[in-house]
Design a protein around this motif. Structure first.
Motif, PDB file in Angstrom:
ATOM      1  N   PRO A 160       0.805  -1.231   0.000  1.00 58.64           N
ATOM      2  CA  PRO A 160       0.000   0.000   0.000  1.00 58.64           C
ATOM      3  C   PRO A 160       0.834   1.275   0.000  1.00 58.64           C
ATOM      4  O   PRO A 160       0.454   2.275  -0.621  1.00 58.64           O
ATOM      5  CB  PRO A 160      -0.831  -0.131   1.289  1.00 58.64           C
ATOM      6  CG  PRO A 160      -0.929  -1.606   1.524  1.00 58.64           C
ATOM      7  CD  PRO A 160       0.390  -2.156   1.077  1.00 58.64           C
ATOM      8  N   THR A 165      -2.780   6.926   1.807  1.00 60.02           N
ATOM      9  CA  THR A 165      -2.379   5.637   2.385  1.00 60.02           C
ATOM     10  C   THR A 165      -3.136   5.286   3.662  1.00 60.02           C
ATOM     11  O   THR A 165      -3.633   4.156   3.798  1.00 60.02           O
ATOM     12  CB  THR A 165      -0.863   5.600   2.631  1.00 60.02           C
ATOM     13  OG1 THR A 165      -0.197   5.768   1.384  1.00 60.02           O
ATOM     14  CG2 THR A 165      -0.438   4.273   3.241  1.00 60.02           C
ATOM     15  N   GLU A 212      -5.515   1.949   3.936  1.00 64.92           N
ATOM     16  CA  GLU A 212      -5.278   0.885   4.916  1.00 64.92           C
ATOM     17  C   GLU A 212      -6.540   0.595   5.715  1.00 64.92           C
ATOM     18  O   GLU A 212      -6.853  -0.563   6.015  1.00 64.92           O
ATOM     19  CB  GLU A 212      -4.135   1.278   5.850  1.00 64.92           C
ATOM     20  CG  GLU A 212      -2.756   1.266   5.207  1.00 64.92           C
ATOM     21  CD  GLU A 212      -2.170  -0.142   5.136  1.00 64.92           C
ATOM     22  OE1 GLU A 212      -2.905  -1.123   5.344  1.00 64.92           O
ATOM     23  OE2 GLU A 212      -0.952  -0.246   4.855  1.00 64.92           O
ATOM     24  N   ARG A 254      -4.347  -9.091   0.913  1.00 68.64           N
ATOM     25  CA  ARG A 254      -3.011  -8.731   1.418  1.00 68.64           C
ATOM     26  C   ARG A 254      -1.917  -9.668   0.894  1.00 68.64           C
ATOM     27  O   ARG A 254      -0.745  -9.297   0.904  1.00 68.64           O
ATOM     28  CB  ARG A 254      -3.002  -8.700   2.941  1.00 68.64           C
ATOM     29  CG  ARG A 254      -3.857  -7.582   3.534  1.00 68.64           C
ATOM     30  CD  ARG A 254      -3.579  -7.420   5.012  1.00 68.64           C
ATOM     31  NE  ARG A 254      -4.423  -6.416   5.629  1.00 68.64           N
ATOM     32  CZ  ARG A 254      -4.169  -5.103   5.617  1.00 68.64           C
ATOM     33  NH1 ARG A 254      -3.087  -4.659   4.996  1.00 68.64           N
ATOM     34  NH2 ARG A 254      -4.985  -4.249   6.210  1.00 68.64           N
TER      35      ARG A 254
END
Length: 260
Positions: free
Chosen positions: A22, A31, A35, A73
């Motif tokens: 990210p 960012t 997240e 992820r």
């Protein structure tokens, strides 16, 4: 020139390379918000599958998208310009542009996203399913969630040149150019000339062709008035309406005789 694009609902498969980072994405000011959304989406899709499918608005046939989101992820990433598919991106056909046009695309194109906020076509992301219309349990409607982070980051990204806004309404809600930026923004509708109606498929296809034409020609209009002239030079029939007052965007109608 900054071109604002919607994503596509359908997406190519994730890559086989390194997973998402990210912090490596463009617009680093987004960012923390990215997240947060990523964490909420992964948590949702790692739990009750039926709840996740309901929240994401997925049909039975798209059940597999839940499991895909749960692995965001660790899934391989690839350039966003390869992930996004569909009518607009098929017409844009980034892969077939020459090297100079690809460099212009990397600088100019910004794809809006319910998950990432906005990304460049060169940003490496995994395939995902999360539209801007989704309401995540802990965050609410993503269109509203992204407004504050976008307002902080996008004016600088817009620079001092033309902003060509080709987004659909759901994605336009996440950031609306204001003030001086709005004055050099042009929104575009594509109309079927004989009926003066918008038809979704060729609206998207024509927008993809418009962007491709601008990139391939090397055209760099400085503002909305120059954009109108550039599009006409490229063979498009364009009707333009300048804003009635300061702080509002130009409205451009591109007329297309055939639906294809």
């Amino acid at each position: 020139m900054l071109v604002l694009l919607p994503p596509s609902e359908g997406k190519a498969a994730s890559g086989q390379g390194a997973p998402l980072k990210p912090e490596s994405l463009s617009l680093p000011g987004l960012t923390p918000a990215r997240e947060t959304v990523l964490g909420e989406l992964v948590e949702l899709c790692s739990g009750d599958e039926e709840k996740a499918r309901e929240v994401l608005g997925l049909s039975e046939g798209l059940r597999g998208e839940v499991a895909k989101n749960a692995e965001l992820r660790t899934a391989g990433a690839r350039p966003a310009g390869e992930i996004y598919t569909g009518v607009l991106y098929d017409a844009l056909d980034l892969a077939s542009l020459d090297a100079a046009a690809k460099r212009r695309a990397a600088r100019a194109l910004l794809v809006f996203s319910g998950l990432w906020g906005a990304v460049r076509v060169t940003d490496r992301i995994p395939s995902y399913r999360c539209s801007m219309g989704v309401k995540l349990p802990a965050l609410g409607a993503l269109g509203a969630y992204w407004r504050a982070p976008m307002a902080e980051v996008l004016p600088a990204a817009a620079g001092d040149g033309l902003v060509l806004d080709l987004r659909s309404a759901a994605y336009a809600a996440a950031w609306k150019p204001q003030g001086e930026v709005a004055g050099r923004t042009a929104t575009v509708r594509v109309l079927h000339a004989p009926t003066r109606k918008v038809v979704s498929h060729f609206n998207k296809a024509t927008k993809g062709r418009i962007v491709r034409s601008l990139l391939a020609s090397g055209s760099a209009p400085a503002g909305p008035a120059e954009l109108v002239e550039a599009l006409r030079d490229l063979g498009y029939e364009v009707e333009a309406q300048a804003p009635a007052r300061a702080g509002k965007p130009w409205a451009l109608d591109v007329l297309v005789a055939e639906i294809h």
